[in-house]
Structure formats: C-alpha cells, structure tokens
Design an enzyme around this catalytic site. Structure first.
Site, PDB file in Angstrom:
ATOM      1  N   ARG A 103      33.739  16.897   8.297  1.00 48.32           N
ATOM      2  CA  ARG A 103      33.138  15.478   8.869  1.00 48.32           C
ATOM      3  C   ARG A 103      32.500  15.900  10.014  1.00 48.32           C
ATOM      4  O   ARG A 103      32.905  16.802  10.961  1.00 48.32           O
ATOM      5  CB  ARG A 103      33.813  14.361   8.943  1.00 48.32           C
ATOM      6  CG  ARG A 103      33.524  13.035   9.156  1.00 48.32           C
ATOM      7  CD  ARG A 103      32.760  12.536   7.982  1.00 48.32           C
ATOM      8  NE  ARG A 103      32.481  11.105   7.847  1.00 48.32           N
ATOM      9  CZ  ARG A 103      31.877  10.377   7.101  1.00 48.32           C
ATOM     10  NH1 ARG A 103      30.876  11.111   6.272  1.00 48.32           N
ATOM     11  NH2 ARG A 103      31.549   9.040   7.180  1.00 48.32           N
ATOM     12  N   THR A 404      23.674  11.099  -0.108  1.00 52.75           N
ATOM     13  CA  THR A 404      24.755  12.192  -0.180  1.00 52.75           C
ATOM     14  C   THR A 404      24.428  12.829  -1.770  1.00 52.75           C
ATOM     15  O   THR A 404      23.667  12.459  -2.601  1.00 52.75           O
ATOM     16  CB  THR A 404      26.077  11.418  -0.535  1.00 52.75           C
ATOM     17  OG1 THR A 404      26.175  10.645   0.775  1.00 52.75           O
ATOM     18  CG2 THR A 404      27.394  12.353  -0.462  1.00 52.75           C
ATOM     19  N   GLU A 424      24.448  11.307   5.299  1.00 50.76           N
ATOM     20  CA  GLU A 424      24.490   9.693   5.360  1.00 50.76           C
ATOM     21  C   GLU A 424      23.358   9.079   4.505  1.00 50.76           C
ATOM     22  O   GLU A 424      23.356   9.144   3.425  1.00 50.76           O
ATOM     23  CB  GLU A 424      24.627   9.211   6.827  1.00 50.76           C
ATOM     24  CG  GLU A 424      25.736   8.063   6.947  1.00 50.76           C
ATOM     25  CD  GLU A 424      25.194   6.783   6.242  1.00 50.76           C
ATOM     26  OE1 GLU A 424      26.103   6.628   4.993  1.00 50.76           O
ATOM     27  OE2 GLU A 424      24.219   6.241   6.609  1.00 50.76           O
ATOM     28  N   GLU A 443      25.249  10.373  10.670  1.00 44.83           N
ATOM     29  CA  GLU A 443      26.771   9.867   9.991  1.00 44.83           C
ATOM     30  C   GLU A 443      27.488   8.993  10.953  1.00 44.83           C
ATOM     31  O   GLU A 443      28.290   8.142  10.502  1.00 44.83           O
ATOM     32  CB  GLU A 443      27.436  11.259  10.083  1.00 44.83           C
ATOM     33  CG  GLU A 443      28.480  11.377   8.987  1.00 44.83           C
ATOM     34  CD  GLU A 443      27.946  11.174   7.306  1.00 44.83           C
ATOM     35  OE1 GLU A 443      27.912  10.303   6.675  1.00 44.83           O
ATOM     36  OE2 GLU A 443      26.948  11.913   7.186  1.00 44.83           O
ATOM     37  N   SER A 471      33.572   7.308   2.687  1.00 46.90           N
ATOM     38  CA  SER A 471      34.103   6.703   1.418  1.00 46.90           C
ATOM     39  C   SER A 471      34.161   8.030   0.457  1.00 46.90           C
ATOM     40  O   SER A 471      34.374   7.893  -0.798  1.00 46.90           O
ATOM     41  CB  SER A 471      33.301   5.685   0.979  1.00 46.90           C
ATOM     42  OG  SER A 471      33.162   4.729   1.733  1.00 46.90           O
ATOM     43  N   GLY A 491      27.035   7.688  -2.977  1.00 44.26           N
ATOM     44  CA  GLY A 491      26.815   6.224  -3.050  1.00 44.26           C
ATOM     45  C   GLY A 491      27.488   5.373  -2.064  1.00 44.26           C
ATOM     46  O   GLY A 491      27.700   4.311  -2.382  1.00 44.26           O
TER      47      GLY A 491
END
Ligand code: GLU
Length: 593
Positions: A103, A404, A424, A443, A471, A491
């Site tokens: 991340r 994504t 993002e 992001e 998510s 999504g």
C-alpha cells in the site's frame, strides 16, 4: 478490456509478436478450462504475458509480477508503478498463505488535516484533492514485485519487466474501454503536458483501433531492470516523482479547463527511500467448511469479507429463497461496513481485528437481522464492549473510487497468486511523471478527509507515514486444506461486496464459477439505498423492496473480477468478466480437450 473477439485476436498477435499464436488466441476468452497453470486478468495482452512466463517454466509469482508489469502498460489508468496494492500468495509446497502489503504510504509530514482547506476550514472537493500533489503516496507496486520475486519467485525482477517493456515499445490496440477512460478524464489529463502527450494526442483521446505506445515507460522499466529498484526509491525516477508532486507540472497550454487550483504535496525523496512493504498475516475465517484467507490492514477487505461471511453462516442460504439469501447478504454487509467504518484502519489493534472476525461477534451482529424486515440504514456500528446483541450508535458510510485491476494466477505446481493493484481513481492523480511514462496515484484520498464517526475516533484519518484504509480483497479459499477458489476485483468499497457475492453465488446458490462471475451484482454498504446493476434491480428489486430495502440510483457495472477454481488433479477453471469493463481474458497453459 477486450476489443472484439476476432479483432482482438489479430491485434493482440501483432502487439505481442513475441508470444506464440496459441497464447494470444487463448487469451481472448473470459473462461478457460484446463491444467498446467492459468492466468486471468482484465486484458488479453497482460494475460498472454503471464501465460508465456508459465509456459517457459516460471511459477505463479513470476507470472503474476510479469502480468502486473504488463497491466501497468495496457491498464495504465488502473495500475502501475505509480501505485500500490495487495498480493496474496498460496505456497503449494508448504500449504501456507502469505501476503504483501504494498500500500502507498503518506509523507512523514502528512497531518490529519491535509485535505482540509486552510482558507475556510472545509474539506476539499474530492476532485480538488485528487488532482494535486497532496493525494500522492509513496508507490508500493515496484517494491511488492521485488519482494515477491525475491521471496517466492524463480526469475529476477529484471527479466520479469522485459515483456512489459516490449509491449510498451511495440504498442497495443486502443479499445473502447481505454478510450472511454481517457474521455472521462480528459479535463484532468489536459492540464499536464506529459499526460496530454501520451493520452490526448492532437488534443483528443486516441481512436479505437489505433496503436498505443509508451516508449518512456519502456525506458523506465528497462532502467529499473538494469539499475534495480533503488533508481525508483532513491534515485533519478524517485527524484522525478518528488518533483512532480512538489511542483505539479501544470501546462501553460492546457486542453480543457479544470475547476480547481492544482496544489503541491510534500512527498520527499526521504519518504520514498524509507518505504518498505509489509508482510502481515492473512485474515482467516471459516465458512461452511471452507477456509477463507484475505488481506489484513491497512486493507479492510479481509476483515469485512470475513465478518460478513461469519454473519451469513448463521443462516443456511442454500435452504432459503433467493430473495431471503440476498436479504441476508445485504444486511450482513451493512452491518460489517458499519463496523469497518468505525473500527478498521491502518493502526487497528490485532485484538480488535480478532474480535471483528470472531464467531461470537458475528452472533452479536447477526441477531439484529430480521428475515422479514430490512434494517434502517445506516445501521450503527456494534459496541465492542457489549456482551449481547449489540445496538446502534450513529454511523456514516464512506465511499472510495472505482478504478483498480485484479489478477489471478496459478502454476503447474499449484501455487496461487491473487493480486489487486491500483492507482486509486481511474487515471490516478492525472499526472504522468514527465519523461517516465507512468501516472501517479491519488491513494491518499482513501483517507477520510474529516472524521466520519461523530464524537468517536475515526480509524482512517491521515497521519505521518500512515497508509490509507483500502477495500481491496484478494481472497484465497481452501477446502479441506486444498485450494478451492481464488478471486478478487476492483471497484473501491464495492470490491468487498463483489468478492462476497461471487463467493455466495458459487458456494451457496449453486452457480458455476463463470455463472457466479457473470450474475448481476448489488452492493449494500450501509447506506440508505442498495447500489445495484440494472439487471439485479430488475430481477430481485421487487422481492427485496417488499422486505423494506430501498435502492439508490443503479450503476452500470460493479467490479471487474477475476477468479480461478481448482477442480482437483491440477484442473482449473480460470475466469474473467464476460462483459464488465469490456470483458476480461482468462487462459490456461494446457486447455482441456
Ligand atoms: N483505492 C481503493 C481501495 O484501496 C481501490 C480503488 C478502486 O478499486 O476503485 O480500496
């Protein structure tokens, strides 16, 4: 993304001349059945790249890294070295599941109010925050690829970047999805010369069928291949990233107008230099005899999918009507999202995560579901100190973007990679790093701009070096200790519900994997109305409305998933979307005859 079947076959062959005809021909189908390894992605060129690595004896990790690098070329608005993601790996020999948290992280100087306008104390509009230097976190994708290749791969990162560099050089065909993604972003892309040059040639999106090349990205990949990832995290590429963030290269001859000031950020080379991926233990939940492994924090994917499954397990969905099963599904996700929004962020303690994933907690939440009436949304989060059925406090839904991409890979040895990667929003922060050919992420807008939990603390506010909550839900499911299913989707926050819905469709509602993927989708994330695709609304709306559910405005599509089912003795069913996002591409090394 898929063009048309016939045309894609031809153009994919041309674009990926290094790959055998069989690979390209196989890559244009959304379902492939066979053995010997498989790849599923949203894009036939990327799938062909991964398949070729498998064919040449590479393992699933090698193929996943090469495929991800190729997606950085052909799906540049969804993923690439300017972004980050979450990588889940099943090691067939050791029967273990491991993860990489790649991340993006915020700058050391990031404060809680980074997205609050000092001029008026109000949060920035989303687009104002997005198209800025403020939204850019240190990209984690390249570090993820390097870590995966080193730990579990059999090929060097340098060699795995070569096929993608070749695709960037030779080009690939522009399809309708690619063009549309540029059209949707034209105003933002038009503000930056490097983005304009690449994606608005002559001031307009490229036409469908034209060849899209990206020589700067080919050079960047080759530079990294030659000099190592330090050139990105500590060297010349990093310096260019930092310059772009700190001094957004706003064009003096923009195409179109942009409604907001384009603000600089404070990401520094020192932030890039100290970036590290993490290797958190996967989340684990048991569901009707299956073991479901997912991604832990900073993603909320694993805990939220797991909590919803635990709630759903209280009802035998195969024995109730479809309407009742979907009612339970919608209620389970509303409750789980309330808890996610209240409790899950980068720094949530292990004890809280453990509690949220416990069967006891699921019982304390499931007791609120009335089979005959929908709960009023938003439902409040549960009280972690309660001992019985736990009631409401004020809660508010939180949304994320819709970009994504996801890939699923397995090899002849039974290793599996489930990997979701992103920049993002579709188009990231709209800034192509000049001379380097890749878009930067936005992001950090996955943080909540201000508190969302009333007087209670918000787990997802910005802070120094912090990673925003995600998510993304790359998921691997075992049955009796053997691989059964691997799946994931893009999504934004709907990723969680898409993964759940495919699982329920497959496990409880008797659908085959391709049917489970194709079935119409809906997402209840603790907001007043269910967000549904038109076909879902039409088919199941009346039954659910009779129970008191309401629907928000329909959305054309939810997710763009990929998945592989393991059918025993090395057999696989690899699937991508038949239609959503233009259709995806699944291929197997040895098709079933
Ligand atoms: N940034 C989102 C997340 O990490 C993903 C964006 C998307 O899938 O659209 O959850």
């Amino acid at each position: 993304m898929r063009f048309t079947l016939a045309l894609a076959t031809t153009v994919t062959l041309a674009a990926t001349f290094v790959f055998p005809a069989a690979a390209s021909a196989a890559a244009v189908s959304s379902t492939a059945v066979g053995y010997g390894g498989a790849v599923a992605t949203v894009d036939p060129t990327a799938t062909a790249v991964g398949l070729e690595v498998l064919r040449k004896g590479g393992n699933a990790v090698d193929a996943a890294v090469a495929t991800a690098a190729a997606l950085g070329v052909t799906e540049p608005f969804s993923a690439g070295i300017g972004g980050g993601g979450f990588f889940v790996y099943y090691d067939a020999k050791h029967k273990t599941v491991s993860t990489i948290d790649g991340r993006e992280s915020g700058p050391a100087t990031m404060t809680e109010n980074i997205f609050v306008d000092p001029a008026d104390g109000l949060p920035y509009d989303f687009q104002e925050a997005r198209v800025s230097g403020l939204s850019v976190g240190t990209p984690g994708s390249l570090a993820t690829w390097e870590a995966a290749a080193k730990k579990w791969g059999t090929r060097s990162l340098s060699s795995l970047l070569q096929p993608a560099a070749a695709v960037a050089d030779k080009g690939f065909p522009v399809d309708a999805t690619f063009r549309q993604q540029i059209t949707d972003n034209a105003a933002a892309f038009g503000q930056f010369d490097a983005t304009k040059k690449l994606y608005l040639p002559g001031g307009a999106p490229p036409v469908v069928g034209s060849t899209q090349r990206n020589p700067d990205l080919a050079d960047t990949y080759r530079l990294i291949a030659k000099r190592g990832t330090d050139v990105f995290y500590k060297g010349a590429v990093g310096a260019d990233i930092v310059r772009t963030v700190q001094h957004p290269p706003v064009s003096s001859t923009p195409v179109g107008t942009w409604a907001y000031p384009i603000r600089p950020g404070d990401l520094r080379l020192s932030d890039l230099a100290k970036y590290r991926v993490n290797f958190p233990a996967p989340t684990r939940s048991d569901y009707r005899g299956l073991t479901v492994y997912g991604m832990s924090t900073p993603s909320s994917g694993g805990t939220t999918v797991g909590e919803a499954l635990n709630i759903l397990e209280k009802t035998d969905l195969s024995k109730v009507s479809t309407t009742q099963a979907l009612h339970q599904y919608a209620e389970s996700t509303a409750l789980s999202f309330a808890d996610r929004n209240r409790y899950v962020g980068a720094y949530t303690s292990q004890s809280v995560l453990k509690k949220l994933l416990s069967d006891r907690w699921a019982g304390q939440r499931a007791c609120q579901i009335d089979p005959a009436h929908a709960l009023v949304k938003p439902v409040p989060p549960g009280d972690l100190n309660a001992t019985g059925c736990t009631p409401a406090k004020a809660g508010a839904p939180v949304e994320e973007g819709q970009s994504t991409t996801n890939l699923t890979v397995t090899d002849r040895w039974g290793n599996i990679v489930e990997y979701t990667l992103t920049i993002e929003q579709t188009g990231g922060n709209a800034m192509v790093v000049p001379g380097r050919g890749f878009l930067l992420n936005n992001e950090l807008t996955d943080f909540n701009f201000t508190g969302t939990q009333g007087t209670a603390p918000d787990p997802n506010l910005p802070g120094p070096n912090k990673r925003p909550r995600s998510s993304m839900s790359p998921t691997i499911v075992l049955k009796h200790g053997k691989p059964f299913l691997a799946l994931g989707s893009p999504g934004g926050a709907t990723i969680i519900t898409t993964v759940l819905q495919i699982l329920i469709n497959r496990v409880d509602l008797g659908l085959t994997l391709p049917q489970a993927m194709a079935a119409p989708r809906a997402s209840q994330r603790n907001s007043a109305g269910i967000q549904a695709e038109p076909a879902f609304h039409q088919q199941y709306g009346p039954g659910l409305e009779a129970l008191g559910h309401t629907f928000g405005p329909d959305v054309a599509e939810l997710g763009a998933a990929t998945a592989i089912e393991f059918t025993g003795y090395g057999g696989v069913i690899a699937t991508a979307e038949p239609v959503r996002r233009g259709g995806g591409s699944a291929a197997v090394v040895k098709p079933q005859r």
